[in-house]
Design a protein around this motif. Structure first.
Motif, PDB file in Angstrom:
ATOM      1  N   THR A  55     -17.733  -4.060   8.456  1.00  0.00           N
ATOM      2  CA  THR A  55     -17.484  -2.209   8.745  1.00  0.00           C
ATOM      3  C   THR A  55     -18.172  -0.910   7.697  1.00  0.00           C
ATOM      4  O   THR A  55     -19.442  -1.505   6.748  1.00  0.00           O
ATOM      5  N   PHE A  56     -18.619   0.039   8.052  1.00  0.00           N
ATOM      6  CA  PHE A  56     -19.742   1.146   8.062  1.00  0.00           C
ATOM      7  C   PHE A  56     -19.235   1.963   6.618  1.00  0.00           C
ATOM      8  O   PHE A  56     -17.640   2.395   7.086  1.00  0.00           O
ATOM      9  N   GLN A  57     -19.158   3.200   6.559  1.00  0.00           N
ATOM     10  CA  GLN A  57     -18.673   3.313   5.205  1.00  0.00           C
ATOM     11  C   GLN A  57     -19.287   4.724   5.688  1.00  0.00           C
ATOM     12  O   GLN A  57     -20.156   5.225   5.599  1.00  0.00           O
ATOM     13  N   LYS A  58     -18.395   5.421   4.950  1.00  0.00           N
ATOM     14  CA  LYS A  58     -18.153   7.100   5.531  1.00  0.00           C
ATOM     15  C   LYS A  58     -18.646   8.067   3.935  1.00  0.00           C
ATOM     16  O   LYS A  58     -18.424   8.106   3.561  1.00  0.00           O
ATOM     17  N   SER A  59     -20.147   7.934   4.602  1.00  0.00           N
ATOM     18  CA  SER A  59     -20.236   9.658   2.995  1.00  0.00           C
ATOM     19  C   SER A  59     -19.630  10.876   2.752  1.00  0.00           C
ATOM     20  O   SER A  59     -18.766  11.349   4.044  1.00  0.00           O
ATOM     21  N   TRP A  66     -22.185   7.781   8.896  1.00  0.00           N
ATOM     22  CA  TRP A  66     -21.323   6.409   8.749  1.00  0.00           C
ATOM     23  C   TRP A  66     -22.568   5.582   8.174  1.00  0.00           C
ATOM     24  O   TRP A  66     -23.964   5.895   9.173  1.00  0.00           O
ATOM     25  N   GLY A  68     -24.231   1.234   7.412  1.00  0.00           N
ATOM     26  CA  GLY A  68     -23.863  -0.149   7.215  1.00  0.00           C
ATOM     27  C   GLY A  68     -25.415  -0.302   7.339  1.00  0.00           C
ATOM     28  O   GLY A  68     -25.808  -1.008   8.639  1.00  0.00           O
ATOM     29  N   SER A 119     -13.703   4.946  12.129  1.00  0.00           N
ATOM     30  CA  SER A 119     -14.205   3.336  11.602  1.00  0.00           C
ATOM     31  C   SER A 119     -15.476   3.292  12.664  1.00  0.00           C
ATOM     32  O   SER A 119     -15.459   3.586  13.765  1.00  0.00           O
ATOM     33  N   GLN A 269      -7.199  -4.649   5.288  1.00  0.00           N
ATOM     34  CA  GLN A 269      -7.983  -3.340   4.690  1.00  0.00           C
ATOM     35  C   GLN A 269      -9.093  -3.806   3.832  1.00  0.00           C
ATOM     36  O   GLN A 269     -10.572  -2.867   3.716  1.00  0.00           O
ATOM     37  N   SER A 273     -13.521  -4.016   4.312  1.00  0.00           N
ATOM     38  CA  SER A 273     -14.422  -4.047   3.421  1.00  0.00           C
ATOM     39  C   SER A 273     -15.131  -4.076   2.987  1.00  0.00           C
ATOM     40  O   SER A 273     -16.433  -3.844   2.191  1.00  0.00           O
TER      41      SER A 273
END
Length: 274
Positions: A55-59, A66, A68, A119, A269, A273
């Motif tokens: 999954t990518f992370q949101k800034s 996003w 990844g 997401s 979750q 992550s």
């Protein structure tokens, strides 16, 4: 004579009991074994069974994006007037950057406006990414090929296959191989699960044992031979189901109460992550 008749009746009853009791005991033992084997699987003991998703992370910076690995998604948006506050900011385009390569999806002219990305996850091969986007009513799932820039809206793909009532796509998970993605879709009263093979552009709907109201999470086994999902039916009653690809069959694994269901949400979750 009456005494003789009475003893004969008692003998018949006892004979009947001796033939039925063993079968009752066996049935009780089988049920007990089933419950025991089902109760072993829990959110705390199951993590080693399931594959994680990339999954990518949101800034938190502006503009919002996003990220990844070496892939970044950035959205451009505009503000509309005369609409409810939650629908004012709509996505005009989604820009995907990987190294020197860049792809832009123009979404401004979509009839059902996109509001925000919720997401992003990459397939195991890193050749595809899934972008879940919130709309005015429900969510869409868009797949983008990072090698060609080709993208597909899975709701459109479902409509092409003759599927109806595809109001929202609620849950999804990439398989650990073959660029396959399992996802649940439907409306507020009915949920269906399908697997889409992105390489082959092939859609397969999973069989089901009953109607589902919602499906909140999907988990692939690490080898990709089966997947588990938790659906609700009837209201506020949750069941963990298992679909096996080789047999194309679904079976219920265990029932759970809402408190235990929340533990599985936390497990999902955590897997997303990693």
């Amino acid at each position: 004579m009456q005494n003789v008749t009475g003893w004969l009746l008692i003998g018949v009853l006892l004979a009947g009991l001796t033939t039925t009791v063993p079968s009752m005991v066996v049935a009780k033992q089988n049920l007990s074994e089933s419950v025991t084997s089902n109760s072993v699987l829990s959110a705390t003991t199951a993590p080693s069974m399931y594959a994680s998703n990339h999954t990518f992370q949101k800034s938190s910076s502006n503009p919002l994006h996003w990220k990844g690995g070496n892939v970044t998604l950035t959205t451009t948006s505009t503000k509309r007037e005369g609409v409810p506050a939650f629908e004012q900011h709509v996505i005009q385009s989604i820009v995907v950057t990987q190294g020197k390569q860049q792809y832009t999806m123009q979404t401004a002219d979509w009839e059902d406006k996109l509001l925000q990305i919720t997401s992003v996850a990459a397939s195991d091969s890193k050749a595809w990414i899934a972008i879940q986007v919130e709309r005015s009513a429900g969510s869409s799932l868009i797949l983008l090929n990072l090698e060609t820039g080709e993208w597909r809206n899975l709701q459109d793909r479902l409509h092409q296959a003759g599927q109806k009532n595809v109001e929202t796509i609620t849950a999804y998970a990439w398989a650990p191989s073959e660029d396959q993605i399992a996802f649940s879709y439907g409306d507020t009263s009915k949920s269906t699960i399908s697997i889409y093979n992105a390489q082959q552009d092939r859609l397969m709907r999973l069989p089901r044992t009953t109607n589902y109201i919602t499906t909140s999470l999907i988990l692939w086994q690490k080898e990709g031979t089966w997947l588990d999902y938790i659906s609700e039916y009837p209201s506020d009653q949750f069941i963990l189901y298992r679909y096996t690809l080789a047999s194309n069959k679904v079976k219920p694994v265990k029932k759970m109460k809402r408190q235990e269901f929340q533990e599985w949400i936390k497990l999902n979750q955590a897997l997303r992550s990693k």
